[in-house]
Design an enzyme around this catalytic site. Structure first.
Site, PDB file in Angstrom:
ATOM      1  CD  GLN A 112      -3.292   0.291   0.346  1.00  0.00           C
ATOM      2  OE1 GLN A 112      -3.601  -0.877   0.528  1.00  0.00           O
ATOM      3  NE2 GLN A 112      -3.922   1.088  -0.501  1.00  0.00           N
ATOM      4  CE  LYS A 115      -2.665  -1.009  -3.668  1.00  0.00           C
ATOM      5  NZ  LYS A 115      -3.876  -1.822  -3.374  1.00  0.00           N
ATOM      6  CE  LYS A 127      -5.624  -3.991   2.830  1.00  0.00           C
ATOM      7  NZ  LYS A 127      -5.798  -3.496   1.451  1.00  0.00           N
ATOM      8  N   GLY A 166     -12.489  -0.268   2.940  1.00  0.00           N
ATOM      9  CA  GLY A 166     -12.813  -1.684   2.790  1.00  0.00           C
ATOM     10  C   GLY A 166     -11.722  -2.484   2.112  1.00  0.00           C
ATOM     11  CG  ASP A 167      -8.641  -5.613   1.217  1.00  0.00           C
ATOM     12  OD1 ASP A 167      -8.039  -4.964   0.350  1.00  0.00           O
ATOM     13  OD2 ASP A 167      -8.451  -6.845   1.379  1.00  0.00           O
ATOM     14  CB  SER A 380     -10.031   5.843  -0.490  1.00  0.00           C
ATOM     15  OG  SER A 380     -10.874   4.746  -0.259  1.00  0.00           O
TER      16      SER A 380
HETATM   17  O1  2IT Z   1      -6.034  -2.569  -1.463  1.00  0.00           O
HETATM   18  C1  2IT Z   1      -6.524  -1.427  -1.505  1.00  0.00           C
HETATM   19  O2  2IT Z   1      -5.969  -0.503  -2.117  1.00  0.00           O
HETATM   20  C2  2IT Z   1      -7.777  -1.190  -0.803  1.00  0.00           C
HETATM   21  N1  2IT Z   1      -8.302  -2.132  -0.206  1.00  0.00           N
HETATM   22  C3  2IT Z   1      -8.393   0.170  -0.763  1.00  0.00           C
HETATM   23  C4  2IT Z   1      -7.780   1.010   0.304  1.00  0.00           C
HETATM   24  C5  2IT Z   1      -8.475   2.323   0.541  1.00  0.00           C
HETATM   25  O3  2IT Z   1      -8.056   3.011   1.495  1.00  0.00           O
HETATM   26  O4  2IT Z   1      -9.389   2.684  -0.190  1.00  0.00           O
END
Ligand code: 2IT
Length: 448
Positions: A112, A115, A127, A166-167, A380
């Site tokens: 993350q 990303k 996370k 979410g995830d 987000s």
């Molecule tokens: O893996 C990801 O990028 C997500 N689950 C979204 C994370 C977010 O903060 O919207």
């Protein structure tokens, strides 16, 4: 020698994180592609930059006790890994799944970081999650679990600290229950949680953002190689939120989706998965059963192949949208044998390192997840901005911004790879481009 340096860092990760294969895998994949960067920037070694980068800034683990419908007390384990805040407050999803453990949390939080950096938005990496399985639970049970989870998590989050979303296993329902409890505990309606429903501050387009972004990214990959998405035969895995958004955009852009999967096997539908069939993904997901067999019963002509993965179906483009390590070496061999030129990763780390090497060595162009699925977290962050500005953005505004962000991510990954003489290597390019932003911020902020 930087080669030895990269190996040294990989050794450190293995030594310091024994028994955490997913985390080791994610770090190894990134560090190997940073070899030329470490060579060009000896200052990073002196600053202990990589040693700091591979260590979470903070991690919390907590007991989540709740009462099920029969009156029995249940205990789960909750987590939040706040990995890196060099670029902004920690941001990243929450996963509820029995497979959640520290290794899975750390790989997701580590990915993350890069990303989020690639989006160009001011967000750090984090996370969270719990080893709770929402499948088959009643609404009341899910609510009580989410409230119990938030009873601890609330003290670690906030719009300037850490913003969960979410995830897997965490959709609008779970987000709603968590947000309600958060608001009650802090007595503040703020942007600490994203992925909310539109009626109370959620973003128009956030639900489909991850999937749409993936298809925009895949489109960039194809166009960069003189091809078009329209008319391409596509196979995906999963049928959750990411798969759903992906299927919608594939249809819109004229690609032909012929297969998707669930834990029980895959569906092959040569007529094409479009319209009401894609809508049915939502019903399957909400059924609480998490299987794709009912699709075959509902849509005659489709075939249910039990116990198998969809990677044996021939396609031009494969988009894994389920879980980590979904494409293993034997699957990569099937993909190469089918003559496919493109794999675009929708899920987080869906390809093992071995499979990734095999695909790339055999000329398959891979769009790495940390670039391709960044549209979700990007939206987000836009949701946070919408809430902080006490305003509402239209679906058109959001989609235009999402598209621009995805094109920029593609171009910056491609450019970074070019700069280091790696050709059109989006895997290395995404790692390098994301890393450089984080590294510059960390260098500027001193040893913290
Ligand atoms: O893996 C990801 O990028 C997500 N689950 C979204 C994370 C977010 O903060 O919207």
């Amino acid at each position: 020698m930087s080669k030895n340096l990269a190996e040294k860092y990989i050794e450190i990760v293995k030594e310091r994180n024994p028994g955490e294969p997913e985390f080791q895998q994610a770090v190894e994949e990134v560090i190997r592609s940073l070899e030329p960067v470490l060579e060009k920037h000896p200052e990073f070694e002196k600053a202990g930059l990589i040693e700091r980068l591979i260590e979470p800034e903070r991690a919390v683990q907590f007991r989540v006790a709740w009462v099920d419908d029969s009156g029995q007390v249940q205990v789960n384990r909750g987590y939040r890994y706040q990995f890196n805040s060099a670029l902004g407050p920690y941001k990243g999803g929450v996963r509820f799944d029995p497979s959640v453990n520290p290794s899975v949390m750390k790989f997701l939080a580590f990915e993350q970081i890069f990303k989020n950096a690639l989006t160009g938005l001011p967000i750090g990496g984090g996370k969270g999650g719990a080893d709770f399985n929402p499948m088959g639970k009643s609404d009341g049970e899910v609510m009580r679990f989410c409230q119990a989870f938030m009873n601890e998590l609330y003290r670690h989050i906030g719009p300037y600290t850490d913003s969960p979303a979410g995830d897997l296993g965490v959709g609008p329902r779970e987000i709603g229950y968590m947000f309600g409890q958060y608001k009650k505990l802090v007595n503040r309606f703020d942007e600490a949680i994203t992925g909310k429903q539109i009626v109370y501050g959620g973003l128009n387009g956030r639900a489909e953002a991850t999937g749409f972004g993936i298809v925009y990214f895949a489109n960039c990959m194809l166009e960069a190689n003189g091809e078009k998405l329209a008319g391409k035969r596509v196979v995906i895995s999963g049928f959750g939120n990411v798969a759903w958004g992906t299927a919608l955009k594939l249809e819109e852009l004229g690609a032909k989706l012929v297969a998707f999967s669930g834990p029980d096997g895959y569906i092959l539908d040569e007529a094409g998965i479009t319209g009401e069939k894609i809508d049915y993904f939502l019903e399957l997901r909400n059924s609480g059963k998490n299987i794709c067999q009912p699709y075959a019963d509902k849509f005659p002509g489709s075939v249910f192949v039990p116990g198998k993965k969809p990677w044996e179906v021939e396609a031009d483009l494969y988009i894994p949208c389920a879980m980590q390590n979904d494409i293993r070496l034997e699957d990569a061999k099937n993909i190469v044998a089918s003559g496919a030129k493109f794999v675009c990763e929708g899920a987080n780390m869906p390809t093992t390192n071995e499979a990734l090497d095999y695909l790339m060595q055999n000329g398959v162009i891979v769009g790495p997840c940390k670039a391709a699925n960044a549209g979700g977290v990007a939206c987000s962050c836009i949701e946070m901005g919408q809430n902080a500005g006490h305003t509402v953005f239209s679906p058109e505004q959001v989609h235009a911004q999402l598209k621009t962000i995805m094109v920029n991510i593609h171009d910056s990954a491609a450019k970074a790879a070019q700069e280091y003489g790696l050709g059109y290597n989006l895997v290395a390019g995404a790692n390098i481009a994301g890393f450089m932003k984080v590294a510059q911020a960390m260098m500027a902020q001193g040893v913290v």
